[in-house]
Design an enzyme around this catalytic site. Structure first.
Site, PDB file in Angstrom:
ATOM      1  N   GLU A   1      66.889  21.312 -26.109  1.00 37.06           N
ATOM      2  CA  GLU A   1      67.253  20.200 -26.644  1.00 37.06           C
ATOM      3  C   GLU A   1      68.166  20.414 -27.598  1.00 37.06           C
ATOM      4  OE1 GLU A   1      64.051  17.469 -27.075  1.00 37.06           O
ATOM      5  OE2 GLU A   1      65.459  15.654 -27.209  1.00 37.06           O
TER       6      GLU A   1
ATOM      7  N   GLY B   1      63.430   8.998 -30.197  1.00 39.90           N
ATOM      8  CA  GLY B   1      62.443   8.079 -30.653  1.00 39.90           C
ATOM      9  C   GLY B   1      61.195   8.863 -30.969  1.00 39.90           C
TER      10      GLY B   1
ATOM     11  N   SER C   1      61.290  12.662 -31.302  1.00 38.09           N
ATOM     12  CA  SER C   1      61.654  13.954 -31.847  1.00 38.09           C
ATOM     13  C   SER C   1      63.198  14.115 -32.602  1.00 38.09           C
ATOM     14  CB  SER C   1      61.460  15.359 -31.095  1.00 38.09           C
ATOM     15  OG  SER C   1      62.420  15.473 -29.983  1.00 38.09           O
ATOM     16  N   THR C   2      63.030  14.864 -33.353  1.00 37.29           N
ATOM     17  CA  THR C   2      64.430  15.073 -33.865  1.00 37.29           C
ATOM     18  C   THR C   2      65.079  16.500 -33.942  1.00 37.29           C
ATOM     19  OG1 THR C   2      65.945  14.473 -35.746  1.00 37.29           O
ATOM     20  CG2 THR C   2      63.843  15.228 -36.325  1.00 37.29           C
ATOM     21  N   GLN C   3      66.387  16.818 -33.768  1.00 34.72           N
ATOM     22  CA  GLN C   3      66.563  18.249 -33.588  1.00 34.72           C
ATOM     23  C   GLN C   3      67.852  18.526 -34.564  1.00 34.72           C
ATOM     24  OE1 GLN C   3      64.430  17.176 -30.915  1.00 34.72           O
ATOM     25  NE2 GLN C   3      66.436  16.515 -30.360  1.00 34.72           N
TER      26      GLN C   3
HETATM   27  N1  GTP Z   1      69.186   0.164 -33.345  1.00 41.90           N
HETATM   28  C1  GTP Z   1      69.219   0.623 -32.292  1.00 41.90           C
HETATM   29  N2  GTP Z   1      68.291   1.455 -31.708  1.00 41.90           N
HETATM   30  C2  GTP Z   1      68.452   1.927 -30.372  1.00 41.90           C
HETATM   31  C3  GTP Z   1      69.494   1.620 -29.754  1.00 41.90           C
HETATM   32  N3  GTP Z   1      69.355   2.232 -28.400  1.00 41.90           N
HETATM   33  C4  GTP Z   1      68.285   2.888 -28.637  1.00 41.90           C
HETATM   34  N4  GTP Z   1      67.686   2.583 -29.870  1.00 41.90           N
HETATM   35  C5  GTP Z   1      66.246   3.502 -30.360  1.00 41.90           C
HETATM   36  O1  GTP Z   1      66.693   4.718 -30.709  1.00 41.90           O
HETATM   37  C6  GTP Z   1      65.932   5.612 -30.679  1.00 41.90           C
HETATM   38  C7  GTP Z   1      66.268   6.849 -30.297  1.00 41.90           C
HETATM   39  O2  GTP Z   1      66.646   6.616 -28.951  1.00 41.90           O
HETATM   40  P1  GTP Z   1      67.137   7.731 -27.927  1.00 41.90           P
HETATM   41  O3  GTP Z   1      67.971   8.758 -28.476  1.00 41.90           O
HETATM   42  O4  GTP Z   1      67.605   7.123 -26.582  1.00 41.90           O
HETATM   43  O5  GTP Z   1      65.545   8.392 -27.857  1.00 41.90           O
HETATM   44  P2  GTP Z   1      64.902   9.152 -26.621  1.00 41.90           P
HETATM   45  O6  GTP Z   1      65.923  10.051 -26.138  1.00 41.90           O
HETATM   46  O7  GTP Z   1      64.374   7.946 -25.894  1.00 41.90           O
HETATM   47  O8  GTP Z   1      63.723   9.889 -27.368  1.00 41.90           O
HETATM   48  P3  GTP Z   1      63.291  11.561 -27.502  1.00 41.90           P
HETATM   49  O9  GTP Z   1      62.659  11.931 -26.257  1.00 41.90           O
HETATM   50  O10 GTP Z   1      62.696  11.664 -28.824  1.00 41.90           O
HETATM   51  O11 GTP Z   1      64.745  12.212 -27.413  1.00 41.90           O
HETATM   52  C8  GTP Z   1      64.726   4.946 -30.094  1.00 41.90           C
HETATM   53  O12 GTP Z   1      63.625   4.519 -30.776  1.00 41.90           O
HETATM   54  C9  GTP Z   1      65.100   3.713 -29.553  1.00 41.90           C
HETATM   55  O13 GTP Z   1      64.455   2.761 -29.216  1.00 41.90           O
HETATM   56  C10 GTP Z   1      70.558   0.697 -30.146  1.00 41.90           C
HETATM   57  O14 GTP Z   1      71.333   0.211 -29.631  1.00 41.90           O
HETATM   58  N5  GTP Z   1      70.171   0.122 -31.425  1.00 41.90           N
HETATM   59 CA    CA Z   2      66.877  12.091 -26.636  1.00 45.61          CA
END
Ligand code: GTP
Ligand code: CA
EC number: 3.6.1.5
Length: 507
Positions: free
Chosen positions: A186, A215, A217-219
């Site tokens: 990732e 949401g 994890s972080t890289q």
């Molecule tokens: N404030 C805000 N948060 C958002 C938005 N879209 C997504 N998020 C939140 O941002 C965080 C990261 O979103 P993503 O990068 O899509 O995370 P993910 O791919 O589902 O999660 P991982 O499996 O950990 O990578 C999550 O808590 C989402 O609910 C947005 O438009 N505004």
């Molecule tokens: Ca992601």
């Protein structure tokens, strides 16, 4: 060839000049030869341009499903068929956000996980030309949400993957598999995406690091010197791309994505099992009821639900940025580093190098809070102001923003500033090396593009041979020399003609 034409033409004119006295048609013949010369040059240039013009572009396609912890997204990529190995050629053509939560949330009804993808798959079918369907590779990569589900219950995890697999197999595309990708993949493919899109891979130096906040994890990933990677093999990824070797440091912190880290903070603050939590990371006046199980059921929370706790608690904001920083500090462990340098939780991290692109939730949060282009100190002040703004005022000010996001910005912003500075060691001086980005040249920053480029072998290990001149340069050079020769021909004709006429007058 053109030079030959000119010499030939001059010779003909000379002969004609000598014949002039005997031949009454000499003028017409000279004009005829000049016109023929012009036509020859025009034909030569046209042929050269047309012959080297790329044929009408045919496109190829690839589809990647990013099954994240919070949601699933479908990315369709497109590239010119004959240029697949050129850097920067693959572009994002279409994006579809799957309605509902991430696939790991369907663990109690796995069939629904596959079903949730159907609308976006239909969009993909419409967005890829029908004749390309069967040769369009389709991949699904699941990230931290599914890693956590696998830790919790392997069988439910398999059922969810089986359900999405069934749906993806039934598409007209060339399905290549659904799997949980590792944290290293990732991080590393996020780095490949950022550097591919910004066209840095062919240059061989000065790459950009990648910071991804999801949401769950972080890289963090950046290129470092070969000797820095020796300390921890699990944090090292090496690539040879376009003839250059890259030694990457990468680490994925499971549970340090924005949603799971909030659970860590809530669990940390509810150890006593009280019925009300006064939380400085939420705005004054914010209040909601939360169940203890929503916090403590996550595999990221290692402590048990407090014995004294009832079913739930009231989560109430007090809006204080300094106190919030202390809450956030407690979810990091800065002791027990067994390496020369660490970030946190005993994880090795060499000194930061170069520029960084920070995307996903880094961008959502920092962009909303207007913290993308200011100094670290000013950002701290802005953060403090946001946190201390009463909840009613925040809601009035941003009536169109989802309440859940709005309520969490004080916590998320404080967490991001803390993670980047105390966690990864960015300072006031190096803060400006971080660029908060969503897209690069029209394509989203994230691991999906790098993942597809790798699996389709679209980034060669060695730089492909290229012609000494680019197409545009070649055509320009050809036009220039042809024009030059044509001018020489005209001048020669004119001077011969003048000499011819003056000889005649003398005679
Ligand atoms: N404030 C805000 N948060 C958002 C938005 N879209 C997504 N998020 C939140 O941002 C965080 C990261 O979103 P993503 O990068 O899509 O995370 P993910 O791919 O589902 O999660 P991982 O499996 O950990 O990578 C999550 O808590 C989402 O609910 C947005 O438009 N505004
Ligand atoms: Ca992601």
């Amino acid at each position: 060839m053109c030079g030959g034409c000119v010499v030939g033409a001059i010779y003909c004119i000379t002969v004609l000049c000598k014949m002039k006295e005997k031949n009454p048609w000499h003028k017409a013949v000279v004009i005829f030869i000049a016109v023929l010369g012009i036509i020859a040059i025009v034909a030569l240039v046209t042929t050269a341009v047309l012959q080297n013009k790329p044929l009408q572009q045919k496109f190829k396609y690839g589809i990647v499903l990013d099954a994240g912890s919070s949601h699933t997204a479908v990315y369709i990529y497109e590239w010119p068929a004959e240029k697949e190995n050129d850097t920067g050629r693959v572009k994002q053509k279409h994006f579809c956000q799957v309605k509902g939560p991430g696939i790991s949330s369907y663990s109690l009804s796995p069939e629904q996980a596959g079903h949730s993808l159907r609308l976006c798959i239909q969009e993909a079918v419409l967005n890829v030309p029908r004749r390309r369907h069967h040769e369009t590779p389709l991949y699904l990569g699941a990230t931290a949400g599914m890693r956590l589900l696998r830790m919790e219950n392997q069988s439910l995890c398999d059922q969810v993957l089986g359900s999405v697999e069934k749906v993806l197999q039934s598409t007209p595309f060339d399905y290549q598999g659904a799997r949980i990708i590792s944290g290293q993949e990732e991080g590393a493919f996020g780095w490949v995406t950022v550097n591919y899109l910004s066209d840095r891979l062919k240059q061989g130096s000065g790459t950009t690091g990648a910071l991804d906040l999801g949401g769950a994890s972080t890289q963090i990933t950046f290129a470092t010197n070969q000797d820095e990677t020796g300390e921890s093999a699990e944090n090292t990824v090496t690539f040879r791309l376009y003839g250059n070797d890259y030694f990457l440091y990468t680490h994925s912190f499971l549970c340090y994505g924005k949603d799971q880290v909030l659970k860590l903070a809530l669990a940390q603050q509810t150890q006593a099992g009280a019925s009300t939590l006064l939380d400085p990371c939420f705005n004054q006046g914010y209040s909601t009821n939360l169940s203890y199980s929503s916090v403590y059921s996550s595999p990221c929370i290692t402590t048990q639900k407090p014995l004294a706790a009832g079913e739930g608690f009231t989560h109430r904001g007090t809006g204080n940025a300094l106190q919030c920083q202390e809450v956030v500090r407690r979810i990091f462990n800065f002791s027990g580093c067994t390496f020369s340098h660490c970030s946190f939780n005993g994880v090795y991290q060499p000194p930061l190098q170069g520029q960084f692109g920070a995307f996903s939730a880094y961008y959502f949060v920092m962009n909303f809070l207007n913290l993308t282009s200011d100094t670290l100190e000013n950002n701290m002040e802005k953060m403090a102001r946001y946190c201390s703004t009463p909840w009613t005022q925040i809601k009035q000010q941003f009536p169109n923003v989802k309440e859940k996001y709005l309520a969490e910005y004080c916590f998320s912003g404080t967490y991001i500033l803390f993670l980047l500075t105390h966690g990864y060691n960015f300072t006031s001086d190096t803060w400006s090396n971080i660029k908060f980005i969503k897209k690069i040249s029209g394509s989203d920053a994230g691991w999906t593009l790098g993942y597809m480029l790798n699996l389709t072998n679209m980034i060669p290990a060695e730089a492909p041979d290229t012609p000494p001149l680019p197409h545009a340069g070649y055509v320009t050079l050809l036009l220039f020399t042809s024009l030059l020769l044509f001018l020489i021909l005209l001048c020669s004709l004119r001077s011969l003609w003048v000499r011819c006429t003056s000889q005649r007058q003398i005679i």
